[in-house]
Design an enzyme around this catalytic site. Structure first.
Site, PDB file in Angstrom:
ATOM      1  N   ALA A  44       0.841  -1.199   0.000  1.00  0.00           N
ATOM      2  CA  ALA A  44       0.000   0.000   0.000  1.00  0.00           C
ATOM      3  C   ALA A  44       0.876   1.250   0.000  1.00  0.00           C
ATOM      4  O   ALA A  44       1.824   1.347   0.774  1.00  0.00           O
ATOM      5  CB  ALA A  44      -0.912   0.000   1.223  1.00  0.00           C
ATOM      6  N   GLU A  95       6.027  11.589 -29.343  1.00  0.00           N
ATOM      7  CA  GLU A  95       6.850  10.398 -29.497  1.00  0.00           C
ATOM      8  C   GLU A  95       5.980   9.171 -29.735  1.00  0.00           C
ATOM      9  O   GLU A  95       6.476   8.045 -29.765  1.00  0.00           O
ATOM     10  CB  GLU A  95       7.735  10.186 -28.267  1.00  0.00           C
ATOM     11  CG  GLU A  95       6.985   9.942 -26.970  1.00  0.00           C
ATOM     12  CD  GLU A  95       7.913   9.517 -25.839  1.00  0.00           C
ATOM     13  OE1 GLU A  95       8.296   8.339 -25.806  1.00  0.00           O
ATOM     14  OE2 GLU A  95       8.226  10.388 -24.999  1.00  0.00           O
ATOM     15  N   CYS A 129      10.032  13.014 -24.507  1.00  0.00           N
ATOM     16  CA  CYS A 129       9.096  13.990 -23.945  1.00  0.00           C
ATOM     17  C   CYS A 129       9.459  15.439 -24.252  1.00  0.00           C
ATOM     18  O   CYS A 129       8.782  16.359 -23.790  1.00  0.00           O
ATOM     19  CB  CYS A 129       9.007  13.805 -22.434  1.00  0.00           C
ATOM     20  SG  CYS A 129       8.503  12.148 -21.934  1.00  0.00           S
ATOM     21  N   THR A 171       3.173   4.516 -14.141  1.00  0.00           N
ATOM     22  CA  THR A 171       3.657   5.848 -14.510  1.00  0.00           C
ATOM     23  C   THR A 171       3.169   6.250 -15.900  1.00  0.00           C
ATOM     24  O   THR A 171       3.712   7.166 -16.507  1.00  0.00           O
ATOM     25  CB  THR A 171       5.196   5.927 -14.455  1.00  0.00           C
ATOM     26  OG1 THR A 171       5.760   5.023 -15.424  1.00  0.00           O
ATOM     27  CG2 THR A 171       5.710   5.577 -13.077  1.00  0.00           C
ATOM     28  N   SER A 221      17.602   6.653 -16.050  1.00  0.00           N
ATOM     29  CA  SER A 221      16.716   7.735 -16.455  1.00  0.00           C
ATOM     30  C   SER A 221      16.637   8.821 -15.392  1.00  0.00           C
ATOM     31  O   SER A 221      16.646  10.017 -15.705  1.00  0.00           O
ATOM     32  CB  SER A 221      15.316   7.176 -16.748  1.00  0.00           C
ATOM     33  OG  SER A 221      14.498   8.160 -17.330  1.00  0.00           O
ATOM     34  N   HIS A 264       8.816  18.897 -16.113  1.00  0.00           N
ATOM     35  CA  HIS A 264       8.347  17.671 -16.737  1.00  0.00           C
ATOM     36  C   HIS A 264       8.137  16.652 -15.611  1.00  0.00           C
ATOM     37  O   HIS A 264       9.007  16.469 -14.760  1.00  0.00           O
ATOM     38  CB  HIS A 264       9.372  17.142 -17.732  1.00  0.00           C
ATOM     39  CG  HIS A 264       9.065  15.758 -18.205  1.00  0.00           C
ATOM     40  ND1 HIS A 264       7.895  15.456 -18.863  1.00  0.00           N
ATOM     41  CD2 HIS A 264       9.746  14.585 -18.083  1.00  0.00           C
ATOM     42  CE1 HIS A 264       7.878  14.158 -19.137  1.00  0.00           C
ATOM     43  NE2 HIS A 264       8.990  13.610 -18.672  1.00  0.00           N
ATOM     44  N   LYS A 269       6.486  12.552  -7.428  1.00  0.00           N
ATOM     45  CA  LYS A 269       7.547  12.534  -6.427  1.00  0.00           C
ATOM     46  C   LYS A 269       8.871  13.016  -7.015  1.00  0.00           C
ATOM     47  O   LYS A 269       9.655  13.684  -6.333  1.00  0.00           O
ATOM     48  CB  LYS A 269       7.706  11.124  -5.855  1.00  0.00           C
ATOM     49  CG  LYS A 269       8.704  11.033  -4.702  1.00  0.00           C
ATOM     50  CD  LYS A 269       8.235  11.826  -3.481  1.00  0.00           C
ATOM     51  CE  LYS A 269       7.111  11.120  -2.768  1.00  0.00           C
ATOM     52  NZ  LYS A 269       6.767  11.732  -1.469  1.00  0.00           N
ATOM     53  N   LYS A 273      11.487  16.050  -5.715  1.00  0.00           N
ATOM     54  CA  LYS A 273      12.927  15.844  -5.580  1.00  0.00           C
ATOM     55  C   LYS A 273      13.711  16.823  -6.452  1.00  0.00           C
ATOM     56  O   LYS A 273      14.817  17.242  -6.095  1.00  0.00           O
ATOM     57  CB  LYS A 273      13.284  14.406  -5.959  1.00  0.00           C
ATOM     58  CG  LYS A 273      12.741  13.362  -4.990  1.00  0.00           C
ATOM     59  CD  LYS A 273      13.092  11.953  -5.440  1.00  0.00           C
ATOM     60  CE  LYS A 273      12.527  10.908  -4.484  1.00  0.00           C
ATOM     61  NZ  LYS A 273      12.850   9.523  -4.917  1.00  0.00           N
ATOM     62  N   ASN A 344       1.515  10.644 -16.461  1.00  0.00           N
ATOM     63  CA  ASN A 344       2.530  11.216 -17.349  1.00  0.00           C
ATOM     64  C   ASN A 344       2.007  11.233 -18.783  1.00  0.00           C
ATOM     65  O   ASN A 344       1.695  10.189 -19.353  1.00  0.00           O
ATOM     66  CB  ASN A 344       3.812  10.384 -17.261  1.00  0.00           C
ATOM     67  CG  ASN A 344       4.935  10.950 -18.108  1.00  0.00           C
ATOM     68  OD1 ASN A 344       4.843  12.063 -18.642  1.00  0.00           O
ATOM     69  ND2 ASN A 344       6.002  10.191 -18.241  1.00  0.00           N
TER      70      ASN A 344
END
Length: 494
Positions: A44, A95, A129, A171, A221, A264, A269, A273, A344
């Site tokens: 979870a 893309e 992207c 994602t 990445s 982007h 999260k 960061k 995304n």
């Protein structure tokens, strides 16, 4: 419109070139990430807390990159009462490739047929992207060049982000953004202030020509993204310092000089960061940071670290995320509405964040502010640039119209249909098996699509695709000004 320019205005350099209007499209269905955690058998919070994602929009086999872009372009033109002959450049950043030769832009030209306007420059631009940003830069450069004929440029960024079953699938997302570009814009590009970094890496790529799924090196990445952010911020700061010095100022640039920052967003999260990462850059570049009081309090232990050694340093990450928490709340968090609720979108991602920021403010709140924009595309290409919001926020102004046009974003998000993880998986499997087929008629229902959505009706035996549009109101006949052609007609597909 505020960006209109008579042909007699071609002499001087156009003033305040930038984004005049924006339109956003996302699918009408989503899967809940908490339910997806349970269905996938993961702990979870893995998707909702670890990634910062709550919902993920996705497309059935009724939608492809062409239909997404047709929808968002027509919606922008209709909502801003624009004629198609007022557009002199149209470029698509994507893309999501369904044809290795024919561009999405040429498909969109069906919307221009009734106007008779075929004098429209631009094609498609591709690099993961980053394609939407490259298309936007090209549009701005066109308006500021000797090629400009006084008409608008239209930029479209659209993608369908899907992953094979596994840790990357949460994602995903899908959507498209259309942006009208011209002079006297409420969101003006700050001239000369772009910090770009481009480098070769296989962090995310799509070598399989018959699959929608990418090959992803997740750790690489993230390293590429953060290293590009470091480099772009350094170049941007050097350029703005040079501008300030020419103006007689010796002030240092820092995050405080951005009123807002949008990034982007592969997942929310990483954006949080990233803002912490920029604070780390400010801290390390400062000649004598105050570690006793203020934002750098207690960070003296990190004074001698090397940025390139900290991409996965949990102590550094934790310390600077804590130190930048207030900045994140004030400058960035509200920009993550679309990212958190839809996922995304690849090329439109950063512009969905820009739209989210604007949608949750009044024109008076955002007037005169500087917005930093970080765009990243794997492979990799990245730019940090800034927009200056106009001071004019009077009723009926360009800024007032832009803010008003985006104010329904949350209502539109809340109007979507939630489907179960099982239905989501079925849709992914259907796309996987059919997205490249000839002689195919989509199986999914048209009824669940938003009114005004373009959708795929069939693919013939030569892979030629045909589309139709759901009426804006199911109880009314098609509006007379809507484009019609042999492959682009507004009908209700039964």
């Amino acid at each position: 419109m505020p960006g209109s320019a008579a042909i007699s205005c071609l002499g001087p350099w156009p003033k305040d070139v930038g984004i005049i209007a924006m339109e956003l499209y996302f699918p009408s269905q989503y899967v809940d990430q908490t339910e997806l955690e349970q269905a996938d058998g993961v702990s979870a919070g893995k998707y909702t807390v670890g990634l910062g994602q709550d919902r993920m929009g996705f497309c059935s086999d009724r939608e492809d990159i062409n239909s997404l872009c047709l929808t968002v372009v027509q919606r922008l033109m209709e909502r801003n009462s624009l004629s198609y002959d007022s557009v002199g450049r149209l470029e698509v950043g994507t893309e999501t490739i369904i044809d290795k030769s024919k561009s999405v832009k040429t498909v969109i030209m069906q919307l221009f047929e009734d106007s008779g306007n075929t004098d429209v420059e631009g094609i498609d631009t591709t690099n993961a992207c980053y394609g939407g940003t490259a298309a936007l830069f090209n549009a701005v450069n066109w308006v500021e060049s000797s090629s400009w004929d006084g008409r608008y440029a239209l930029v479209v960024a659209g993608d369908i982000a899907v992953y094979a079953t596994g840790s990357a699938r949460p994602t995903g997302g899908a959507g498209a953004v259309a942006m009208l570009v011209g002079p006297n814009a409420p969101l003006a590009f700050e001239r000369g202030l772009r910090g770009t970094h481009m480098q070769h890496a296989y962090d995310f790529y799509k070598p399989d020509m018959i699959s929608e799924y990418p090959v992803v090196d997740g750790k690489l990445s993230i390293e590429c993204y953060l290293s590009a952010l470091d480099r772009c911020y350094s170049v941007y700061r050097n350029k703005i310092h040079a501008q300030w010095q020419r103006e007689g100022s010796e002030e240092r640039f820092s995050l405080d000089d951005f009123d807002h920052l949008v990034f982007h967003s592969p997942y929310c999260k990483l954006v949080q960061k990233s803002l912490a990462r920029l604070m780390l850059n400010d801290f390390l570049s400062h000649p004598s940071p105050n570690t006793e009081t203020g934002p750098f309090t207690g960070l003296d232990a990190f004074r001698d670290i090397k940025p390139e050694e900290t991409y996965f340093d949990r102590d550094v990450e934790k310390a600077f995320m804590k130190a930048s928490a207030d900045l994140f709340e004030r400058k960035t968090k509200s920009s993550l509405l679309i990212s958190n609720q839809n996922g995304n979108m690849y090329t439109p991602s950063v512009y969905g964040c820009l739209a989210s920021l604007i949608a949750q403010r009044t024109s008076s709140q955002i007037a005169g502010q500087r917005v930093g924009v970080f765009s990243y595309g794997s492979g990799f290409a990245a730019t940090l640039y800034s927009l200056r919001v106009t001071q004019d926020h009077t009723p009926g102004s360009g800024l007032d119209k832009l803010v008003s046009s985006l104010s329904d974003l949350k209502v539109r998000l809340d109007s979507r249909k939630k489907v179960s993880p099982a239905v989501f998986s079925e849709n992914m499997k259907l796309r996987e098996e059919t997205h490249h087929l000839a002689s195919y008629v989509p199986r999914s229902s048209v009824e669940d699509l938003f009114p005004g959505t373009w959708y795929l009706t069939r693919v013939d035996d030569k892979h030629r695709r045909e589309y139709a549009r759901r009426p804006l109101d199911d109880d009314l006949p098609a509006e007379p000004e809507v484009v019609r052609s042999s492959t682009a007609t507004e009908v209700q597909d039964k």
